[in-house]
Motif scaffolding. Structure first.
Motif, PDB file in Angstrom:
ATOM      1  N   ASP A  73       0.856  -1.194   0.000  1.00  0.00           N
ATOM      2  CA  ASP A  73       0.000   0.000   0.000  1.00  0.00           C
ATOM      3  C   ASP A  73       0.888   1.239   0.000  1.00  0.00           C
ATOM      4  O   ASP A  73       1.374   1.686   1.047  1.00  0.00           O
ATOM      5  CB  ASP A  73      -0.919  -0.027   1.215  1.00  0.00           C
ATOM      6  N   VAL A  74       1.086   1.817  -1.169  1.00  0.00           N
ATOM      7  CA  VAL A  74       1.933   3.003  -1.300  1.00  0.00           C
ATOM      8  C   VAL A  74       1.281   4.203  -0.643  1.00  0.00           C
ATOM      9  O   VAL A  74       1.968   5.060  -0.059  1.00  0.00           O
ATOM     10  CB  VAL A  74       2.218   3.279  -2.790  1.00  0.00           C
ATOM     11  N   ALA A  75      -0.049   4.295  -0.709  1.00  0.00           N
ATOM     12  CA  ALA A  75      -0.740   5.435  -0.115  1.00  0.00           C
ATOM     13  C   ALA A  75      -0.531   5.496   1.391  1.00  0.00           C
ATOM     14  O   ALA A  75      -0.494   6.586   1.977  1.00  0.00           O
ATOM     15  CB  ALA A  75      -2.228   5.358  -0.443  1.00  0.00           C
ATOM     16  N   GLN A  76      -0.377   4.367   2.036  1.00  0.00           N
ATOM     17  CA  GLN A  76      -0.214   4.335   3.486  1.00  0.00           C
ATOM     18  C   GLN A  76       1.253   4.359   3.912  1.00  0.00           C
ATOM     19  O   GLN A  76       1.608   5.017   4.887  1.00  0.00           O
ATOM     20  CB  GLN A  76      -0.895   3.086   4.054  1.00  0.00           C
ATOM     21  N   HIS A  77       2.112   3.647   3.180  1.00  0.00           N
ATOM     22  CA  HIS A  77       3.501   3.480   3.618  1.00  0.00           C
ATOM     23  C   HIS A  77       4.509   4.272   2.798  1.00  0.00           C
ATOM     24  O   HIS A  77       5.605   4.540   3.274  1.00  0.00           O
ATOM     25  CB  HIS A  77       3.884   2.002   3.568  1.00  0.00           C
ATOM     26  N   GLY A  78       4.166   4.623   1.553  1.00  0.00           N
ATOM     27  CA  GLY A  78       5.134   5.277   0.684  1.00  0.00           C
ATOM     28  C   GLY A  78       5.972   4.259  -0.079  1.00  0.00           C
ATOM     29  O   GLY A  78       6.065   3.084   0.295  1.00  0.00           O
ATOM     30  N   TYR A  79       6.603   4.732  -1.156  1.00  0.00           N
ATOM     31  CA  TYR A  79       7.341   3.825  -2.019  1.00  0.00           C
ATOM     32  C   TYR A  79       8.570   3.239  -1.333  1.00  0.00           C
ATOM     33  O   TYR A  79       8.958   2.100  -1.610  1.00  0.00           O
ATOM     34  CB  TYR A  79       7.754   4.548  -3.308  1.00  0.00           C
ATOM     35  N   LYS A  80       9.216   3.991  -0.468  1.00  0.00           N
ATOM     36  CA  LYS A  80      10.435   3.491   0.161  1.00  0.00           C
ATOM     37  C   LYS A  80      10.164   2.243   0.987  1.00  0.00           C
ATOM     38  O   LYS A  80      10.867   1.222   0.869  1.00  0.00           O
ATOM     39  CB  LYS A  80      11.051   4.585   1.038  1.00  0.00           C
TER      40      LYS A  80
ATOM     41  N   LEU B  25       8.829  -0.736  -1.394  1.00  0.00           N
ATOM     42  CA  LEU B  25       9.899  -1.400  -2.129  1.00  0.00           C
ATOM     43  C   LEU B  25      10.797  -2.201  -1.193  1.00  0.00           C
ATOM     44  O   LEU B  25      11.322  -3.256  -1.567  1.00  0.00           O
ATOM     45  CB  LEU B  25      10.711  -0.368  -2.919  1.00  0.00           C
ATOM     46  N   GLY B  26      10.983  -1.703   0.032  1.00  0.00           N
ATOM     47  CA  GLY B  26      11.727  -2.490   1.017  1.00  0.00           C
ATOM     48  C   GLY B  26      11.007  -3.783   1.363  1.00  0.00           C
ATOM     49  O   GLY B  26      11.630  -4.849   1.472  1.00  0.00           O
ATOM     50  N   ASN B  27       9.674  -3.696   1.537  1.00  0.00           N
ATOM     51  CA  ASN B  27       8.895  -4.910   1.789  1.00  0.00           C
ATOM     52  C   ASN B  27       8.989  -5.884   0.621  1.00  0.00           C
ATOM     53  O   ASN B  27       9.124  -7.099   0.814  1.00  0.00           O
ATOM     54  CB  ASN B  27       7.428  -4.546   2.039  1.00  0.00           C
TER      55      ASN B  27
END
Length: 250
Positions: free
Chosen positions: A208-215, A218-220
């Protein structure tokens, strides 16, 4: 009267004392005629039916759009396993050569990977990404158990008990990761195309990019990718140390 001896005798090649022919490797499928294995075909047909049943329940569920259901990795891997099992059942029923190990191994790898992600990250009580219980209908619960528990167990039993050992190779493991990588690109692109706040914009909480962000996302994805590669290597290793169900005892 004898013939004159020629002055120049041409050099003759030496006569070899012992000729050793280079060894040739003939694949077993070139000399072995496959036999009909109708019980195996029936079991694989049941696995395909089980996979299609779980997929059909998800597609017919009124609470989720069919396009959204088809966007889940679990549904896609279930469809792939159903197609592979149907083809394998046909080969076993009509005494054709079996499907390549890279294909059957990939189908097994994907359903096991989807099951592990569900049970470890989404359904485990200690996971921060746990999906709330009781949010689905009885049909959804049945589909979840079919696709994430019954189907991987049945596919693993077919691999352990009905498939020749030693057909998987380590070089196949990186190729198996191409599909999860393509799925990652697909789900991120899908989330960008949908409007913010749309239902099921991101299908998995760890993506969920909206909640966590791309960084963080992508780490996940990197951590899950490493875990999937370890799983692929483990499957290859187990394939070479497990007993071969088709090897006759001496």
């Amino acid at each position: 009267m004898t013939a004159p001896i020629p002055r120049d005798i041409p050099d003759l090649p030496p006569i070899p004392g012992h000729v050793v022919l280079p060894p040739t490797v003939v694949p077993a499928r070139a000399v072995l005629i496959p036999a009909r294995r109708r019980p195996v075909a029936a079991f694989r047909g049941l696995i395909a039916l089980l996979a299609l049943t779980g997929v059909a329940i998800e597609l017919l569920d009124a609470g989720i759009a069919p396009t959204t259901a088809l966007s889940h990795f679990t549904i896609q891997s279930g469809i792939l396993l159903a197609l592979v099992m149907l083809a394998s059942a046909r080969c076993a029923w009509s005494a054709h050569h079996p499907l390549p190990g890279a294909l059957t191994g990939a189908a097994l790898f994907y359903v096991i990977a989807a099951a592990l992600v569900h049970h470890v990250l989404l359904a485990h009580a200690s996971s921060p990404l746990t999906t709330p219980d009781g949010s689905g209908t009885a049909w959804q619960t049945a589909a979840t158990h079919i696709l994430h528990t019954a189907l991987p167990v049945a596919a693993a039993l077919d691999w352990l008990l009905l498939t020749p050992a030693g057909r998987l190779h380590l070089r196949q493991a990186p190729a198996w990761l191409l599909y999860p990588l393509a799925y990652l690109a697909f789900t991120l692109a899908r989330g960008e195309l949908l409007l913010p706040g749309a239902q099921d914009r991101y299908l998995y909480p760890f993506l969920d990019v909206a909640q966590h962000g791309y960084k963080i996302v992508l780490g996940n994805a990197l951590l899950i990718g490493l875990a999937l590669y370890a799983l692929a290597v483990l499957l290859v290793a187990l394939d070479h140390i497990r007993p071969d169900p088709f090897r006759r005892p001496r």
